[in-house]
Enzyme design. Structure first.
Site, short mmCIF file in Angstrom:
data_model
loop_
_atom_site.label_atom_id
_atom_site.label_comp_id
_atom_site.label_asym_id
_atom_site.label_seq_id
_atom_site.Cartn_x
_atom_site.Cartn_y
_atom_site.Cartn_z
N GLY A 9 -2.26 -6.59 6.88
CA GLY A 9 -2.70 -5.63 5.86
C GLY A 9 -2.30 -4.22 6.26
N GLY A 12 -1.80 -0.80 3.73
CA GLY A 12 -2.88 -0.18 2.98
C GLY A 12 -3.24 1.20 3.50
CD GLN A 13 -7.86 5.27 2.27
OE1 GLN A 13 -8.68 4.38 2.02
NE2 GLN A 13 -8.18 6.55 2.21
CG ASP A 35 0.29 -5.54 3.28
OD1 ASP A 35 -0.48 -4.66 3.68
OD2 ASP A 35 0.17 -6.09 2.16
CB ILE A 36 0.83 -10.09 0.51
CG1 ILE A 36 -0.30 -9.13 0.16
CG2 ILE A 36 0.32 -11.42 1.00
CD1 ILE A 36 -1.04 -9.54 -1.09
NE ARG A 37 0.27 -3.31 -0.81
CZ ARG A 37 0.16 -2.00 -0.67
NH1 ARG A 37 1.13 -1.20 -1.06
NH2 ARG A 37 -0.91 -1.47 -0.14
CE1 TYR A 143 -14.71 -4.40 1.17
CE2 TYR A 143 -16.54 -2.85 1.06
CZ TYR A 143 -15.33 -3.24 1.60
OH TYR A 143 -14.75 -2.47 2.57
CE LYS A 147 -14.97 -5.45 4.63
NZ LYS A 147 -13.82 -5.73 5.50
#
Ligand SMILES: NC(=O)c1ccc[n+]([C@@H]2O[C@H](COP(=O)([O-])OP(=O)(O)OC[C@H]3O[C@@H](n4cnc5c(N)ncnc54)[C@H](O)[C@@H]3O)[C@@H](O)[C@H]2O)c1
Length: 312
Positions: A9, A12-13, A35-37, A143, A147
């Site tokens: 990941g 991301g941010q 990542d997936i992208r 979410y 968590k």
């Protein structure tokens, strides 16, 4: 020399800045981003990258074996606001990615894990001010439920199988390099972009909504410090409370007005207001301070200065 690290990941941010900081520290070739992208140019151009689905155990295992990975930072997740729209997808991604990484460590294929939790583990029955490390939780979002469950599993894997997993409950994170990925505190990043572009921001959270927040540099430093601390100092194996500042939309607006006097803010709360209302206003992070030396550096005005200067 530091053994190879895998970030899942990474585009991301948080992952983008974490990857760059770890590459700076340990060397580009030793930090494998995935990542997936694909991510931004700086990230993609600075070191190894693998397209990888965090829910695919065999694919992660292949990458771990290929690069002889020793540590994984798992940053892939579906965040709070998006997760309310796709509850089952969020649960599947957030839990299966964590189990994949925990099980790799249980099987001694990697030796250390960082997995982030969130202030979303707390809920409407949690004391709102100076929320303690251990207190009533009862999260009310998909979410937050994922968590909190994740925290319980991390502690279980540590106690039962000796897995060296470390975690912090990030507050809302403010950064200028990458846009946030669908959380409830995204307004505190959008507001700086809109202030410079339009001189006005319509806030999706109401006046008076005070939430714990943190500048990205502090969050990255906390993450790496925690991972570099000797294992015996890490007494909390679920997740550490972590704090630096708390503010309302009108307070961040005032801080911006010190630099852009004509800046205005209006309020149009949407579904995210309910999520924000269920979270604490401020966090007691004394355990992190006492046990591994956490200390924040950026307050609201310093954050505003950094954001405006860099976004200009
Ligand atoms: N940003 C915050 O304010 C904040 C606050 C608290 C906790 N966190 C936690 O920190 C972690 C990182 O958050 P972020 O803000 O960088 O999120 P983000 O949404 O910006 O980035 C998540 C990344 O994961 C990738 N991803 C999604 N599904 C994937 C999959 N199946 N396989 C591989 N990669 C996948 C996405 O493409 C994205 O690049 C998350 O666990 C999040 O819950 C973030």
């Amino acid at each position: 020399m530091h053994r190879p690290i895998l970030i899942i990941g990474a585009c991301g941010q948080i992952g983008t800045e974490l990857t760059m900081e770890l590459r700076e520290k340990y060397g580009n070739e030793r930090v494998i981003a995935s990542d997936i992208r694909e991510g931004g140019d700086t990230l993609m151009g600075s070191g190894p990258f693998e397209l990888l689905d965090a829910t695919n155990y065999a694919a992660i295992e292949d990458v771990v074996m290929h690069y002889e990975i020793d540590e994984i930072y798992l940053m892939a997740a579906m965040l709070s606001a998006t997760a309310e729209k796709f509850p089952m997808r969020a649960w599947n991604l957030n839990m299966s990615s964590l189990f994949n990484v925990l099980n790799l460590a249980k099987e001694s294929k990697i030796s250390k894990i960082f997995w982030p939790s969130s202030i979303a583990v707390f809920g409407p029955n949690t004391p709102k001010e100076d929320t303690a490390q251990s207190t009533i939780m009862e999260p009310s979002t998909v979410y937050g439920i994922s968590k909190q469950s994740g925290e319980r599993w991390c502690e279980y894997y540590f106690k039962k199988y000796g897995v060296d997993v470390r975690s912090v409950r990030y507050p809302g994170l403010i950064s200028w390099k990458t846009m946030p990925g669908g959380g409830t505190t995204d307004y505190a990043v959008e507001i700086y972009h809109e202030a410079l572009k339009k001189g006005h921001y319509e806030s999706f959270l109401a006046k008076g909504t005070k939430l714990p927040m943190m500048y990205m540099d502090d969050a990255i430093r906390a993450t790496i410090d925690l991972m570099e601390s000797p294992s015996e100092k890490i007494k909390v194996r679920s997740s550490y409370n972590l704090a630096s500042m708390s503010f309302t939309p009108e307070e961040i607006a005032e801080s911006i007005q010190n630099h852009i006097p004509d800046f205005t803010i209006s309020y149009a709360p949407d579904f995210r207001q309910q999520i924000a209302d269920s979270w604490p206003s401020s966090i007691d992070d004394s355990a992190a301070k006492a046990q591994w030396g956490w200390e924040p550096k950026f307050n609201l005005d310093q954050t505003t200065l950094e954001m405006l200067n860099n976004l200009k």
